[in-house]
Scaffold this active site. Structure first.
Site, PDB file in Angstrom:
ATOM      1  N   LYS A 109      55.168  21.029 -16.753  1.00 53.87           N
ATOM      2  CA  LYS A 109      56.131  19.701 -17.126  1.00 53.87           C
ATOM      3  C   LYS A 109      56.559  19.793 -18.361  1.00 53.87           C
ATOM      4  O   LYS A 109      57.859  19.514 -18.355  1.00 53.87           O
ATOM      5  CB  LYS A 109      55.483  18.771 -16.281  1.00 53.87           C
ATOM      6  N   GLU A 134      59.035  27.676 -22.257  1.00 53.49           N
ATOM      7  CA  GLU A 134      58.448  26.808 -22.214  1.00 53.49           C
ATOM      8  C   GLU A 134      58.393  25.819 -23.761  1.00 53.49           C
ATOM      9  O   GLU A 134      58.504  25.690 -24.100  1.00 53.49           O
ATOM     10  CB  GLU A 134      56.487  28.114 -22.297  1.00 53.49           C
ATOM     11  N   ASP A 163      50.357  26.924 -28.843  1.00 54.63           N
ATOM     12  CA  ASP A 163      49.386  26.669 -29.451  1.00 54.63           C
ATOM     13  C   ASP A 163      48.474  27.395 -29.846  1.00 54.63           C
ATOM     14  O   ASP A 163      48.999  28.558 -30.668  1.00 54.63           O
ATOM     15  CB  ASP A 163      49.233  25.368 -28.649  1.00 54.63           C
ATOM     16  N   LYS A 202      53.124  26.149 -32.909  1.00 52.32           N
ATOM     17  CA  LYS A 202      52.324  26.111 -34.229  1.00 52.32           C
ATOM     18  C   LYS A 202      51.579  27.234 -34.459  1.00 52.32           C
ATOM     19  O   LYS A 202      50.205  27.037 -34.145  1.00 52.32           O
ATOM     20  CB  LYS A 202      51.182  25.381 -33.396  1.00 52.32           C
ATOM     21  N   PHE A 255      49.615  16.920 -33.064  1.00 51.70           N
ATOM     22  CA  PHE A 255      49.915  16.569 -31.864  1.00 51.70           C
ATOM     23  C   PHE A 255      51.104  16.254 -31.564  1.00 51.70           C
ATOM     24  O   PHE A 255      51.913  15.672 -32.651  1.00 51.70           O
ATOM     25  CB  PHE A 255      48.520  16.243 -30.530  1.00 51.70           C
ATOM     26  N   ARG A 260      56.733  11.934 -22.295  1.00 51.83           N
ATOM     27  CA  ARG A 260      57.791  12.723 -22.215  1.00 51.83           C
ATOM     28  C   ARG A 260      58.897  11.981 -22.689  1.00 51.83           C
ATOM     29  O   ARG A 260      59.737  13.336 -22.600  1.00 51.83           O
ATOM     30  CB  ARG A 260      56.985  12.829 -21.283  1.00 51.83           C
TER      31      ARG A 260
HETATM   32  P1  IMP Z   1      48.143  27.207 -25.097  1.00 46.28           P
HETATM   33  O1  IMP Z   1      47.613  27.586 -24.588  1.00 46.28           O
HETATM   34  O2  IMP Z   1      47.341  26.727 -26.285  1.00 46.28           O
HETATM   35  O3  IMP Z   1      49.106  27.675 -26.166  1.00 46.28           O
HETATM   36  O4  IMP Z   1      48.784  25.639 -25.121  1.00 46.28           O
HETATM   37  C1  IMP Z   1      49.544  25.667 -24.644  1.00 46.28           C
HETATM   38  C2  IMP Z   1      49.801  24.555 -24.263  1.00 46.28           C
HETATM   39  O5  IMP Z   1      48.963  23.045 -24.247  1.00 46.28           O
HETATM   40  C3  IMP Z   1      51.241  23.574 -24.417  1.00 46.28           C
HETATM   41  O6  IMP Z   1      51.883  24.024 -22.624  1.00 46.28           O
HETATM   42  C4  IMP Z   1      51.460  22.151 -23.997  1.00 46.28           C
HETATM   43  O7  IMP Z   1      50.925  21.492 -22.430  1.00 46.28           O
HETATM   44  C5  IMP Z   1      49.860  21.764 -24.585  1.00 46.28           C
HETATM   45  N1  IMP Z   1      50.047  21.012 -26.590  1.00 46.28           N
HETATM   46  C6  IMP Z   1      49.849  22.604 -27.246  1.00 46.28           C
HETATM   47  N2  IMP Z   1      49.962  21.360 -28.135  1.00 46.28           N
HETATM   48  C7  IMP Z   1      50.794  20.022 -27.762  1.00 46.28           C
HETATM   49  C8  IMP Z   1      51.130  18.641 -28.441  1.00 46.28           C
HETATM   50  O8  IMP Z   1      51.027  18.996 -29.580  1.00 46.28           O
HETATM   51  N3  IMP Z   1      51.698  18.360 -28.203  1.00 46.28           N
HETATM   52  C9  IMP Z   1      52.061  18.312 -26.428  1.00 46.28           C
HETATM   53  N4  IMP Z   1      51.415  19.221 -25.728  1.00 46.28           N
HETATM   54  C10 IMP Z   1      50.637  20.767 -26.073  1.00 46.28           C
HETATM   55 MG    MG Z   2      52.450  22.466 -20.907  1.00 44.82          MG
END
Ligand code: IMP
Ligand code: MG
Length: 178
Positions: free
Chosen positions: A43, A101, A105, A133, A154, A167
């Site tokens: 979402k 997206e 992260d 990030k 975060f 959100r």
């Molecule tokens: P990744 O697979 O580690 O790159 O994670 C990405 C997903 O983690 C994003 O689509 C977000 O849903 C969630 N996410 C990562 N960091 C944050 C943050 O700082 N705030 C909110 N959601 C986050």
């Molecule tokens: Mg997400």
């Protein structure tokens, strides 16, 4: 205490709006006269996506689709296994695809999604992410359109949540533990 609260603004709404308009124009230049399937990742991306869509000029022939994913819990998360909770409604075969997206992260979610999308034989795939990030990256993800690089904090707001909350905040905020 294990209470979390929203602290100061990291990216105010006017800077978000300005940057989103720039990205929209850039997408407009790159895809002018072409068909583009924009795939929003639910979402978290919906607020960003709704502003971005309206910033893309009418010279791009846009259709919109969505995917919802969830990670399979802590241990599998590190292997990048994500569960498709909602799949695309339409085919992307021979189409230009833009995945939108909220944040990159570790990169595990997007690298999985790109692999999955590639199996469906689109003409091209690009990634647009509002936030990045970079310090946290575990696997390489090529972000073609990026809003902002942010520090390892975060963040919530403008579509991003903590446990489903915050959100709806118009700006991006850092979450702090009290
Ligand atoms: P990744 O697979 O580690 O790159 O994670 C990405 C997903 O983690 C994003 O689509 C977000 O849903 C969630 N996410 C990562 N960091 C944050 C943050 O700082 N705030 C909110 N959601 C986050
Ligand atoms: Mg997400």
């Amino acid at each position: 205490m294990n209470e979390y609260r929203v602290s100061g603004v990291l990216i105010p709404e006017d800077r978000l709006a300005e940057r989103v308009r720039e990205i929209g124009r850039e997408i407009g230049r790159d895809y002018a006269g072409r068909e583009l399937v924009v795939v929003g990742i639910l979402k978290g991306a919906v607020v960003f996506l709704s502003d971005l869509l309206r910033a893309i000029p009418e010279t791009v022939d846009i259709s919109l689709d969505f995917m919802a994913v969830s990670s399979y819990g802590a241990s599998t998360k590190t292997r990048g296994i994500v569960k498709i909770v909602k799949d695309l409604d339409g085919s992307v075969e021979d189409k230009d695809v833009l995945i939108v997206e909220d944040i990159v992260d570790t990169g595990l979610t997007l690298s999985y999604l790109v692999k999955l999308m590639q199996e469906r034989r689109p003409r091209s795939i690009r990634i647009c992410a509002l936030l990045d990030k970079e310090e946290r990256r575990k696997v390489r993800v090529d972000v073609d359109y990026k809003g902002f690089s942010i520090p390892d904090e975060f963040v919530v707001g403008y579509g991003l949540d903590y446990n489903g909350k915050w959100r709806h905040l118009p700006s991006v905020h850092i979450v702090e533990q009290e």
